[in-house]
Design an enzyme around this catalytic site. Sequence first.
Site, short mmCIF file in Angstrom:
data_model
loop_
_atom_site.label_atom_id
_atom_site.label_comp_id
_atom_site.label_asym_id
_atom_site.label_seq_id
_atom_site.Cartn_x
_atom_site.Cartn_y
_atom_site.Cartn_z
CG HIS A 100 -1.54 1.23 1.48
ND1 HIS A 100 -2.36 1.21 1.23
CD2 HIS A 100 -1.40 2.85 2.09
CE1 HIS A 100 -3.46 2.68 1.20
NE2 HIS A 100 -2.23 3.49 2.10
CD GLU A 101 2.30 3.37 4.07
OE1 GLU A 101 2.19 4.42 3.10
OE2 GLU A 101 1.38 3.25 4.18
CG HIS B 86 0.59 6.67 -0.89
ND1 HIS B 86 -0.79 6.56 -0.83
CD2 HIS B 86 0.44 5.33 0.56
CE1 HIS B 86 -1.47 7.10 0.08
NE2 HIS B 86 -0.49 5.71 0.46
CD GLU C 299 -4.09 6.49 2.48
OE1 GLU C 299 -3.84 5.71 2.59
OE2 GLU C 299 -3.24 7.71 2.31
CG ASP D 147 -6.75 0.96 0.25
OD1 ASP D 147 -5.37 0.42 0.62
OD2 ASP D 147 -7.90 1.22 0.73
#
Length: 435
Positions: free
Chosen positions: A287-288, A291, A369, A373
């Site tokens: 997930h990070e 970004h 976000e 995801d």
Amino acid sequence: MANSPDLSLVFTLVFAALLVLGLLAKFYLASRQIRHVAAHRDQVPAAFAATISLQAHQKAADYTVAKARFGMLQTAFGAALLLAWTLLGGIDALNQALMNSGLAAYGSLVPQLALLAAFGLISGALDLPFTLYSTFRIEERFGFNKMTFRLWLADLVKSTLVGLVIGLPIVALILWLMGSAGSLWWLWAWAVWMGFNLLVLVLYPTVIAPLFNKFKPLDDEALKARVTALMQRCGFAAKGLFVMDGSKRSAHANAYFTGFGAAKRVVFYDTLLNQLSPGEVDAVLAHELGHFKHKHILKRIVSMFAMSLAGFALLGWLSSQTWFYTGLGVRPSLAGANDALALLLFMLVVPLFSFFVSPLLAWFSRKHEFEADAYAVSKTDGKDLQSALLKLYQDNASTLTPDPVFVKFYYTHPPASERLSRMTPLLPTAHGASA
């Protein structure tokens, strides 16, 4: 300086109106949140009934309500304090006292720096009771606080010293530019400010963060191999994988990237590693990485650059307008420098205006976000991400039933129900790819 009594009165009225409207809006939103969460306290949402216990759900509800009520008290105090600093003459009295103290004999820069430092220290001292109550009553009550008073005090001393050591030189340079760089001082000051922020991004992981926490290399070889393989699949390189002793302060769990360019590093809270399985850690890290893949970090930096440039340009104009000072209850010096006053008043006023555009910024953050995801689901097992999110929501006592209006205004991360419902259609594709 340009002067207009009428503009001064108009600005006073606009400032007062925004202060009142902002206060009423924040109270309205907090009240909605409290009512909505309390109304859904006694039943776990159907989508989570199999994974979240009623006890955990009620703990999250009580924690959310306690923080919201305390936030209302902080909001009221903050509004009263802002009024006291401005229209009731607090900043003006502090400035006059410093100007008459003899500091001006050391040059115009010294009393201006003293004004900013004194304001910061007084404001920080007034905020201490709220910080203490939040840490040692609310966080303690719900089992999150792990700090001793001694550690809290040490953090306070360290953060104050770091703020002074780092902050005073950059502020002194900006004040010098305001007084010496001509009408385009704000452009030079913006460039200095941006350079400073980029420098902090580089120095924070290795210089600043270790002052407060211990970082040790990730020593779980199996997990390290999983994480390294994931980063290679995603085309991401980091300077190292580290575990931070977050548990000595809080039971909250997290993982993050820090640093800039070649200095990037992955940091896991020790609490996170204790709560999640290796597959779930993979999913959170993916997930990070999402970004970075979607360039969210770069977009935020560019946005910060643009907003800061607009802010410095606006400050450059306002600093030459007498009504800007008098409209906020301050008497500017007709002969000396007012640069510190301009900086201080600008920092106090801007949040009143920016509050009403915060829903737009929150929407962009929630959008990012969702994208992160989706990326994580495409690179790892989506069920791992779902279970990891549920554990983090539960362990951090994040309510599953926030008020929808409150969410749209404040939430930078989507509620659990929205994140999981967006993820569900992606799961078959993710499973097929992994198979």
